[in-house]
Design a protein around this motif. Structure first.
Motif, PDB file in Angstrom:
ATOM      1  N   LYS A  33       0.853  -1.199   0.000  1.00 15.81           N
ATOM      2  CA  LYS A  33       0.000   0.000   0.000  1.00 15.81           C
ATOM      3  C   LYS A  33       0.885   1.243   0.000  1.00 15.81           C
ATOM      4  O   LYS A  33       1.680   1.426   0.915  1.00 15.81           O
ATOM      5  CB  LYS A  33      -0.925  -0.020   1.216  1.00 15.81           C
ATOM      6  CG  LYS A  33      -2.022  -1.063   1.048  1.00 15.81           C
ATOM      7  CD  LYS A  33      -2.714  -1.416   2.313  1.00 15.81           C
ATOM      8  CE  LYS A  33      -1.953  -2.403   3.150  1.00 15.81           C
ATOM      9  NZ  LYS A  33      -1.906  -3.778   2.628  1.00 15.81           N
ATOM     10  N   ILE A  88       2.154   5.062   0.343  1.00 16.46           N
ATOM     11  CA  ILE A  88       1.862   6.178   1.252  1.00 16.46           C
ATOM     12  C   ILE A  88       2.916   7.256   1.012  1.00 16.46           C
ATOM     13  O   ILE A  88       4.094   6.943   0.852  1.00 16.46           O
ATOM     14  CB  ILE A  88       1.816   5.694   2.728  1.00 16.46           C
ATOM     15  CG1 ILE A  88       1.424   6.812   3.668  1.00 16.46           C
ATOM     16  CG2 ILE A  88       3.106   5.063   3.171  1.00 16.46           C
ATOM     17  CD1 ILE A  88       1.107   6.362   5.077  1.00 16.46           C
ATOM     18  N   THR A  89       2.473   8.486   0.909  1.00 17.24           N
ATOM     19  CA  THR A  89       3.413   9.603   0.754  1.00 17.24           C
ATOM     20  C   THR A  89       3.528  10.287   2.100  1.00 17.24           C
ATOM     21  O   THR A  89       2.524  10.683   2.681  1.00 17.24           O
ATOM     22  CB  THR A  89       2.907  10.600  -0.302  1.00 17.24           C
ATOM     23  OG1 THR A  89       2.665   9.876  -1.500  1.00 17.24           O
ATOM     24  CG2 THR A  89       3.917  11.693  -0.569  1.00 17.24           C
ATOM     25  N   THR A 115       2.812   9.729  10.802  1.00 19.53           N
ATOM     26  CA  THR A 115       1.505   9.199  10.410  1.00 19.53           C
ATOM     27  C   THR A 115       1.240   7.845  11.078  1.00 19.53           C
ATOM     28  O   THR A 115       2.176   7.084  11.337  1.00 19.53           O
ATOM     29  CB  THR A 115       1.383   9.125   8.866  1.00 19.53           C
ATOM     30  OG1 THR A 115       0.057   8.844   8.521  1.00 19.53           O
ATOM     31  CG2 THR A 115       2.277   8.064   8.263  1.00 19.53           C
ATOM     32  N   ILE A 156      -0.513   4.209  10.915  1.00 18.38           N
ATOM     33  CA  ILE A 156      -1.011   3.205   9.968  1.00 18.38           C
ATOM     34  C   ILE A 156      -1.730   2.117  10.756  1.00 18.38           C
ATOM     35  O   ILE A 156      -1.200   1.607  11.745  1.00 18.38           O
ATOM     36  CB  ILE A 156       0.162   2.597   9.163  1.00 18.38           C
ATOM     37  CG1 ILE A 156       0.837   3.669   8.311  1.00 18.38           C
ATOM     38  CG2 ILE A 156      -0.311   1.452   8.292  1.00 18.38           C
ATOM     39  CD1 ILE A 156       2.168   3.261   7.750  1.00 18.38           C
TER      40      ILE A 156
END
Lengths: 198, 91
Positions: free
Chosen positions: B59, B61-62, B69, B71
């Motif tokens: 997956k 993600i930037t 962040t 998850i």
């Protein structure tokens, strides 16, 4: 004279050999890739989007009270996922993937969906009406199980373009609806943003 | 488990709990360096260290410089008792 012919033959075979070698070099190179890898060929809907959506929805659904709180694995059926985007998206592939993953979890049972109903009734008719089968082995009619829940949803997108940038936003929405009460027992959404720049 | 150029990403927290009978994992990552395009996935493990299902999809993600962040991951079956977190670059 013979020497000359020999030289010509060698010359021609060398030419043919080099042509064959050239063809072999310029041919397509095939290799197997990782089916689970991130695909970024362009900003259109792709395999990674399909995988992300199906996975997110399945996991969220498995954790819902309607599924995890049920004593027996509830019976669910697949309804439509509407494609409201401007692209061609085979939404059946998304729901099939969700169904496969849910089946593998062992937490849910699936009744045949509307699209599979024809083959189900054809098979029942074949066994019951052809007169070819031993009575004790025939799958009786009137014993199909109705689904407690149905899964339906939609996928929508917002696309913005400039000369150099293309921005795509997808939102996938899925609902679990109780067929008897008509109540929505679970709903979730998955958002995806992709930007392609030149 | 790290793959590719993901040295700038720090894993600051990792925890899990059983929620409605399914293992739920939470991983917090932070990017200390330039903006990075990474991909992640969870590996769900059951009894005897066996993987409970096939590999998950990566997956993307930037994560911007200085950004942290969270998850979340939910196990695909109730059989999962443990997890591994995999991080990879994708571009």
């Amino acid at each position: 004279m013979i020497m000359k012919m020999y030289a010509k033959t060698i010359h021609l075979s060398l030419l043919a050999l080099s042509a064959a070698l050239l063809a072999a070099c310029s041919g397509p190179q095939v290799r197997y890739g990782d089916a689970k890898a991130v695909e970024t060929v362009n900003a259109n809907y792709g395999s990674t989007d399909l995988q992300i959506i199906a996975e997110a929805m399945t996991r969220s659904l498995l954790q819902s009270k309607a599924i995890s709180g049920s004593k027996d694995a509830p019976i669910v059926t697949l309804a439509d996922v509407k494609n409201k985007t401007s692209e061609y998206i085979d939404t059946r592939v998304i729901t099939d993937k969700i169904r496969t993953q849910l089946m593998k979890s062992g937490q849910v049972r699936f009744a045949v969906s509307v699209t599979e109903m024809q083959s189900q009734t054809d098979e029942l008719k074949r066994q019951n009406q052809s007169g070819l089968y031993k009575n004790s082995t025939i799958a009786k009619t009137g014993n199909m199980q109705g689904a407690q829940y149905r899964i339906e949803g939609s996928i929508a997108s917002i696309v913005k373009n400039t000369k150099d940038v293309k921005d795509v936003y997808y939102v996938f929405n899925l609902n679990l609806i109780n067929n008897e009460s008509g109540l929505l027992e679970w709903a979730d959404e998955k958002e995806i943003r992709k930007t392609a720049t030149r | 488990m790290r793959m590719g150029d993901t040295d700038s990403i720090q894993i600051t927290d990792m925890r899990s709990l059983m929620r409605n009978g399914v293992l739920t994992a939470q991983v917090t990552i932070q990017n200390d360096s330039k903006s990075n395009l990474v991909a992640y996935r969870f590996k769900w493990i059951g009894k005897n260290g066996m993987a409970v299902t096939d590999e998950e999809a990566w997956k993307p993600i930037t994560i911007a410089k200085g950004q942290s962040t969270v998850i979340m991951g939910i196990a695909p079956t109730p059989d999962a008792t443990d997890f591994r977190f995999e991080l990879n670059q994708y571009k």
